[in-house]
Design a protein around this motif. Structure first.
Motif, PDB file in Angstrom:
ATOM      1  N   ILE A 102       0.843  -1.209   0.000  1.00 40.88           N
ATOM      2  CA  ILE A 102       0.000   0.000   0.000  1.00 40.88           C
ATOM      3  C   ILE A 102       0.873   1.251   0.000  1.00 40.88           C
ATOM      4  N   ALA A 103       1.919   1.247   0.834  1.00 42.39           N
ATOM      5  CA  ALA A 103       2.792   2.425   0.924  1.00 42.39           C
ATOM      6  C   ALA A 103       3.461   2.712  -0.429  1.00 42.39           C
ATOM      7  N   GLN A 104       3.893   1.659  -1.100  1.00 46.65           N
ATOM      8  CA  GLN A 104       4.504   1.825  -2.437  1.00 46.65           C
ATOM      9  C   GLN A 104       3.531   2.479  -3.405  1.00 46.65           C
ATOM     10  N   GLN A 105       2.307   1.981  -3.409  1.00 48.16           N
ATOM     11  CA  GLN A 105       1.307   2.549  -4.312  1.00 48.16           C
ATOM     12  C   GLN A 105       1.093   4.032  -3.995  1.00 48.16           C
ATOM     13  N   MET A 106       1.127   4.365  -2.712  1.00 44.65           N
ATOM     14  CA  MET A 106       0.920   5.768  -2.338  1.00 44.65           C
ATOM     15  C   MET A 106       2.062   6.646  -2.832  1.00 44.65           C
ATOM     16  N   GLU A 134       9.004   1.092  -7.413  1.00 44.31           N
ATOM     17  CA  GLU A 134       8.661  -0.328  -7.385  1.00 44.31           C
ATOM     18  C   GLU A 134       9.612  -1.190  -6.535  1.00 44.31           C
ATOM     19  N   GLY A 135       9.049  -2.076  -5.776  1.00 45.53           N
ATOM     20  CA  GLY A 135       9.841  -3.045  -5.028  1.00 45.53           C
ATOM     21  C   GLY A 135      10.632  -2.465  -3.869  1.00 45.53           C
ATOM     22  N   SER A 136      10.380  -1.213  -3.507  1.00 48.26           N
ATOM     23  CA  SER A 136      11.152  -0.615  -2.413  1.00 48.26           C
ATOM     24  C   SER A 136      10.627  -1.068  -1.062  1.00 48.26           C
ATOM     25  N   SER A 137      11.535  -1.130  -0.103  1.00 47.88           N
ATOM     26  CA  SER A 137      11.148  -1.469   1.270  1.00 47.88           C
ATOM     27  C   SER A 137      10.596  -0.215   1.938  1.00 47.88           C
ATOM     28  N   MET A 138      10.015  -0.380   3.118  1.00 49.88           N
ATOM     29  CA  MET A 138       9.471   0.768   3.849  1.00 49.88           C
ATOM     30  C   MET A 138      10.548   1.820   4.086  1.00 49.88           C
ATOM     31  N   LEU A 200     -12.779   4.608   7.452  1.00 49.00           N
ATOM     32  CA  LEU A 200     -11.451   4.140   7.861  1.00 49.00           C
ATOM     33  C   LEU A 200     -11.034   4.757   9.198  1.00 49.00           C
ATOM     34  N   ASP A 201     -10.116   4.102   9.895  1.00 46.32           N
ATOM     35  CA  ASP A 201      -9.545   4.662  11.117  1.00 46.32           C
ATOM     36  C   ASP A 201      -8.437   5.622  10.694  1.00 46.32           C
ATOM     37  N   PRO A 202      -8.623   6.925  10.914  1.00 44.02           N
ATOM     38  CA  PRO A 202      -7.627   7.890  10.416  1.00 44.02           C
ATOM     39  C   PRO A 202      -6.266   7.773  11.091  1.00 44.02           C
ATOM     40  N   SER A 203      -6.209   7.099  12.236  1.00 45.55           N
ATOM     41  CA  SER A 203      -4.940   7.056  12.958  1.00 45.55           C
ATOM     42  C   SER A 203      -4.003   5.933  12.491  1.00 45.55           C
ATOM     43  N   ILE A 204      -4.494   5.042  11.612  1.00 43.36           N
ATOM     44  CA  ILE A 204      -3.620   3.978  11.117  1.00 43.36           C
ATOM     45  C   ILE A 204      -3.272   4.233   9.649  1.00 43.36           C
ATOM     46  N   GLY A 205      -2.099   4.799   9.429  1.00 48.23           N
ATOM     47  CA  GLY A 205      -1.609   5.063   8.080  1.00 48.23           C
ATOM     48  C   GLY A 205      -0.707   3.922   7.626  1.00 48.23           C
ATOM     49  N   PHE A 206      -0.296   3.985   6.372  1.00 47.85           N
ATOM     50  CA  PHE A 206       0.574   2.933   5.843  1.00 47.85           C
ATOM     51  C   PHE A 206       1.947   3.486   5.502  1.00 47.85           C
ATOM     52  N   LEU A 207       1.958   4.639   4.841  1.00 48.07           N
ATOM     53  CA  LEU A 207       3.234   5.276   4.535  1.00 48.07           C
ATOM     54  C   LEU A 207       3.759   5.996   5.777  1.00 48.07           C
ATOM     55  N   HIS A 208       2.903   6.792   6.401  1.00 45.14           N
ATOM     56  CA  HIS A 208       3.292   7.463   7.647  1.00 45.14           C
ATOM     57  C   HIS A 208       3.096   6.518   8.825  1.00 45.14           C
ATOM     58  N   GLU A 209       4.063   6.502   9.725  1.00 43.89           N
ATOM     59  CA  GLU A 209       3.942   5.731  10.959  1.00 43.89           C
ATOM     60  C   GLU A 209       2.831   6.321  11.820  1.00 43.89           C
ATOM     61  N   PRO A 210       2.037   5.488  12.487  1.00 46.06           N
ATOM     62  CA  PRO A 210       1.073   6.037  13.443  1.00 46.06           C
ATOM     63  C   PRO A 210       1.813   6.921  14.456  1.00 46.06           C
ATOM     64  N   SER A 211       1.309   8.113  14.667  1.00 46.87           N
ATOM     65  CA  SER A 211       1.958   9.003  15.620  1.00 46.87           C
ATOM     66  C   SER A 211       0.891   9.573  16.533  1.00 46.87           C
ATOM     67  N   SER A 216      -2.272   9.658  10.824  1.00 45.97           N
ATOM     68  CA  SER A 216      -1.304   9.282   9.803  1.00 45.97           C
ATOM     69  C   SER A 216      -1.949   8.876   8.478  1.00 45.97           C
ATOM     70  N   LEU A 217      -3.151   8.315   8.502  1.00 47.73           N
ATOM     71  CA  LEU A 217      -3.776   7.979   7.221  1.00 47.73           C
ATOM     72  C   LEU A 217      -4.214   9.241   6.473  1.00 47.73           C
ATOM     73  N   ALA A 218      -4.617  10.265   7.220  1.00 47.07           N
ATOM     74  CA  ALA A 218      -4.965  11.539   6.572  1.00 47.07           C
ATOM     75  C   ALA A 218      -3.710  12.136   5.937  1.00 47.07           C
ATOM     76  N   LEU A 219      -2.574  12.001   6.603  1.00 50.12           N
ATOM     77  CA  LEU A 219      -1.305  12.491   6.032  1.00 50.12           C
ATOM     78  C   LEU A 219      -0.986  11.727   4.749  1.00 50.12           C
ATOM     79  N   ASP A 220      -1.165  10.413   4.768  1.00 50.68           N
ATOM     80  CA  ASP A 220      -0.901   9.570   3.589  1.00 50.68           C
ATOM     81  C   ASP A 220      -1.696  10.074   2.377  1.00 50.68           C
ATOM     82  N   ILE A 221      -2.989  10.175   2.571  1.00 45.73           N
ATOM     83  CA  ILE A 221      -3.891  10.511   1.458  1.00 45.73           C
ATOM     84  C   ILE A 221      -3.664  11.962   1.018  1.00 45.73           C
TER      85      ILE A 221
END
Lengths: 317, 317
Positions: A102-106, A134-138, A200-211, A216-221
């Motif tokens: 998901i983070a890669q796609q973002m 493509e194929g990158s790690s976090m 969605l739960d806005p506090s669980i992001g994929f690219l941004h670490e939950p802080s 963090s999901l709002a930051l991602d999007i």
């Protein structure tokens, strides 16, 4: 198609018979509820109990910001708590491969939007396009995202004809940075709204670490859509010579938008968000604003295993 | 010790200099913010922008209810999104053993509170105590919980001297059921508030399945405290002959509290919530209201692996 309403005048939201009415310092206006997805109060706005009734009935969230554009709080009526979806979200976050996908796609989506806006402005972003996500790690993705933004700021300075443009924040040190900071604050609010509407739960992001500071999901999007929403709007404002010196207030090293400056920015942002483009799969048009809602919904479908989440890519010219 | 404020009068929350003030039909009163954990509006209340500023600054949530006592929505300023905690919550829900452990403790907590209130009222709840919760599966727990409530209603009818008391809802068919329904609605709001303050995701419960109708964790926590909060309060109201016929409105098969009836119930509930008992580990007293906040915090500590969650059990006589 529903749009956000930005309120930039001090005033009050109230009920009059069966309508929601905004009564401000200068205007009094009925709010066409069927066309409103959410309300963002960027000035001082009161809510009467009648307004609360209507807003809760129609599940229209209201977000409040400080005059600087920072998020302050929301009136929310969550008509349907989505525990099951939140569990799926956690599953995808906790599984390293699923999260990285998901983070890669973002990040790919950020890159797509950056490249799109730049080529619209007549720039061929060779350096930006040469970066492969493509194929990158976090860990790699974090670095790539930072690199993409640095390149984008440099290109953006070029577009505006600003030599050695540098992004400065807390505080923004010039007019362009004041516009970017204010715009990013508002787009964070838009993203929060899209994410909440999708359940969605806005506090669980994929690219941004939950802080514990920001959702963090709002930051991602928000990041995916900043080039399209914030930078396009600033470009239009500059190109059309809308902003004046008096639309900014200077204070030592910091520059902020004045009230009139904010009003102008939000008016132009509303124009951007209302722009529509034809979307073939639907055989009808989609607004810029809805793209973000749709992104959140596509993420929901991915989490539920209904379809694979793919990076957002502007499909029009 | 902080307490919830129940507003039962139509009016407005506003700012006056640096204070939050409630200006109602009958009274105008400054709200002692340092003593307020959250505000529950059970009448029609407006929020001015000044009030929104103060509430957001102090992170005091405001919950709104319909006049029937059903939850309608909230003004929330989540100063610290808790993504990491939500992930832990999901982990414990998704692991069948971990989930069953928490759910068992909750049912045990319900049983403990039921037995406590009953023995206070001079009843030895033999049948209730004979039920064993330990080691039960999730399926068994659902059945056990229903069984416990059925027994409790029968005992409660006995205590009030009501023959063949039967719990009826949607609509409540008599005065006692009207009080229970209204009280349960308010206690759900209290639980939601406790859960939000602790930073938990209210939509992921352990005993209750996540649903799209209600916040399942708020339902979980509310259930544990209903005997202590709702039923104790009703018992006191009946014992002291506070309620009059005119405090209820009848309509065919349904009975609801009148405005004055709600005011009386909430006044009595506030008395219950403000009651304190000495808590030895702290060498000081704890209020009934805080027990629920503490329960949510103990759950947080369990999820974080800091201490094992144990069923709430009244420790005083």
């Amino acid at each position: 198609m529903k749009y956000p309403l930005f309120i930039t005048q001090h005033g009050e939201l109230k009920r009059e018979s069966n309508s929601l009415v905004f009564s401000g310092e200068l205007i009094k206006k009925a709010i066409p509820l069927a066309q409103i997805s959410e309300i963002h109060c960027l000035a001082r706005v009161s809510l009467t109990s009648g307004a609360i009734d209507i807003l809760s009935e129609k599940s229209i969230p209201v977000h409040f910001y400080t005059t600087k554009g920072d998020y302050k709080g929301s009136f929310i009526n969550d008509a349907s708590p989505r525990g099951k979806l939140h569990l799926k979200q956690a599953e995808h976050y906790l599984n390293p491969e699923k999260r990285a996908y998901i983070a890669q796609q973002m990040v790919q989506g950020i890159q797509n939007n950056m490249a799109f806006t730049l080529s619209r402005w007549g720039i061929n972003p060779v350096k930006l396009n040469s970066i492969s996500v493509e194929g990158s790690s976090m860990e790699e993705l974090m670095g790539i995202e930072a690199q993409l933004w640095n390149l984008y700021y440099a290109y953006f300075g070029e577009v505006l004809g600003v030599k050695d443009f540098k992004r400065t924040r807390r505080p923004p040190e010039d007019e362009i940075n004041a516009l970017i900071s204010y715009g990013n604050g508002v787009v964070y609010g838009l993203a929060l709204s899209s994410v909440l509407k999708a359940g969605l739960d806005p506090s669980i992001g994929f690219l941004h670490e939950p802080s514990e500071k920001r959702y963090s999901l709002a930051l991602d999007i928000a990041d995916v859509f900043k080039p399209l929403y914030v930078f396009s709007t600033i470009k239009a404002l500059i190109k059309n010579k809308v902003m004046k010196r008096s639309d900014f207030s200077r204070n030592k090293n910091s520059v902020y938008l004045s009230r009139e400056g904010k009003r102008k920015f939000l008016e132009a942002l509303t124009d951007t968000l209302r722009r529509t483009v034809y979307y073939k799969p639907w055989r009808r048009s989609m607004s810029y604003r809805f793209m973000m809602d749709y992104e959140a919904r596509r993420l929901v479908r991915h989490l539920k295993g209904k379809s694979k989440y793919k990076a957002f890519k502007p499909w029009w010219r």
